[in-house]
Scaffold this active site. Sequence first.
Site, PDB file in Angstrom:
ATOM      1  N   ARG A  88       0.849  -1.189   0.000  1.00 41.58           N
ATOM      2  CA  ARG A  88       0.000   0.000   0.000  1.00 41.58           C
ATOM      3  C   ARG A  88       0.886   1.241   0.000  1.00 41.58           C
ATOM      4  O   ARG A  88       1.846   1.324   0.743  1.00 41.58           O
ATOM      5  CB  ARG A  88      -0.869  -0.011   1.269  1.00 41.58           C
ATOM      6  CG  ARG A  88      -1.514   1.316   1.639  1.00 41.58           C
ATOM      7  CD  ARG A  88      -2.671   1.624   0.712  1.00 41.58           C
ATOM      8  NE  ARG A  88      -3.083   3.007   0.862  1.00 41.58           N
ATOM      9  CZ  ARG A  88      -4.029   3.421   1.697  1.00 41.58           C
ATOM     10  NH1 ARG A  88      -4.653   2.573   2.476  1.00 41.58           N
ATOM     11  NH2 ARG A  88      -4.361   4.688   1.740  1.00 41.58           N
ATOM     12  N   ARG A  97      -5.574   2.456  -4.432  1.00 43.03           N
ATOM     13  CA  ARG A  97      -4.740   1.676  -3.517  1.00 43.03           C
ATOM     14  C   ARG A  97      -4.919   0.186  -3.729  1.00 43.03           C
ATOM     15  O   ARG A  97      -5.979  -0.270  -4.126  1.00 43.03           O
ATOM     16  CB  ARG A  97      -5.039   2.033  -2.060  1.00 43.03           C
ATOM     17  CG  ARG A  97      -6.393   1.642  -1.594  1.00 43.03           C
ATOM     18  CD  ARG A  97      -7.352   2.686  -1.179  1.00 43.03           C
ATOM     19  NE  ARG A  97      -7.020   4.056  -1.325  1.00 43.03           N
ATOM     20  CZ  ARG A  97      -7.374   4.967  -0.463  1.00 43.03           C
ATOM     21  NH1 ARG A  97      -8.019   4.637   0.623  1.00 43.03           N
ATOM     22  NH2 ARG A  97      -7.113   6.216  -0.672  1.00 43.03           N
ATOM     23  N   ASP A 100      -6.858  -1.284   1.415  1.00 44.77           N
ATOM     24  CA  ASP A 100      -7.232  -0.460   2.544  1.00 44.77           C
ATOM     25  C   ASP A 100      -7.773  -1.396   3.609  1.00 44.77           C
ATOM     26  O   ASP A 100      -8.624  -2.239   3.287  1.00 44.77           O
ATOM     27  CB  ASP A 100      -8.419   0.410   2.111  1.00 44.77           C
ATOM     28  CG  ASP A 100      -8.188   1.861   2.353  1.00 44.77           C
ATOM     29  OD1 ASP A 100      -7.182   2.195   2.984  1.00 44.77           O
ATOM     30  OD2 ASP A 100      -9.025   2.654   1.905  1.00 44.77           O
ATOM     31  N   ASP A 102      -9.434  -0.502   7.062  1.00 38.00           N
ATOM     32  CA  ASP A 102      -9.810   0.562   7.990  1.00 38.00           C
ATOM     33  C   ASP A 102     -10.528   0.006   9.205  1.00 38.00           C
ATOM     34  O   ASP A 102     -11.419  -0.835   9.074  1.00 38.00           O
ATOM     35  CB  ASP A 102     -10.751   1.564   7.306  1.00 38.00           C
ATOM     36  CG  ASP A 102     -10.033   2.463   6.311  1.00 38.00           C
ATOM     37  OD1 ASP A 102      -8.805   2.628   6.447  1.00 38.00           O
ATOM     38  OD2 ASP A 102     -10.698   2.998   5.418  1.00 38.00           O
TER      39      ASP A 102
END
Length: 174
Positions: A88, A97, A100, A102
């Site tokens: 990343r 990207r 991810d 999160d």
Amino acid sequence: DSSSAMTICYLALGSNIEDRVGYLAFAVSQLRQIPGLSVKAVSPVYETEPVGGPEQDSYLNAVVKVQTGMPAEKLLEHCQRIENMAHRTREVHWGPRTLDVDVIMVGTQISDDPVLTLPHPRTHERAFVLVPLRDIEKHAVIPGRGKIADLLGQVSLEGVAKFAPASMIDGTDD
């Protein structure tokens, strides 16, 4: 403290470069290898239009429900390590990207710590998080924001389409 309570947390996965399914599957398999963390559910995969940022390809998104006794900051470190393992990069804000990972919610915690804001600051506005979250937790409540059903009524679901079943990125049969 090994007697610390286990907390249900939700992680949002996203990828829009190269082997998108492969990156999401990589994230799930890496999460399954973290000591003291157990993956409880993986949502179906959705293909979504990018929100904000430069022009870029569509994303694949999913949400993973995990249970852990580790502090939120430690969970974040694991997520960032997995992103780094997937090469990343962060050159462009909201740019494309590989992966991810999160931290969306950690139990009912509400925090405005800039390192880890909980719940994730834009979760309640993002159909690409709310839709897969609803798939695995129909009655979810976003702390300080409300019930997922109500929040979904306030966002456009345009550009969010089911892409693949959870089994596509989660190699288990449970």
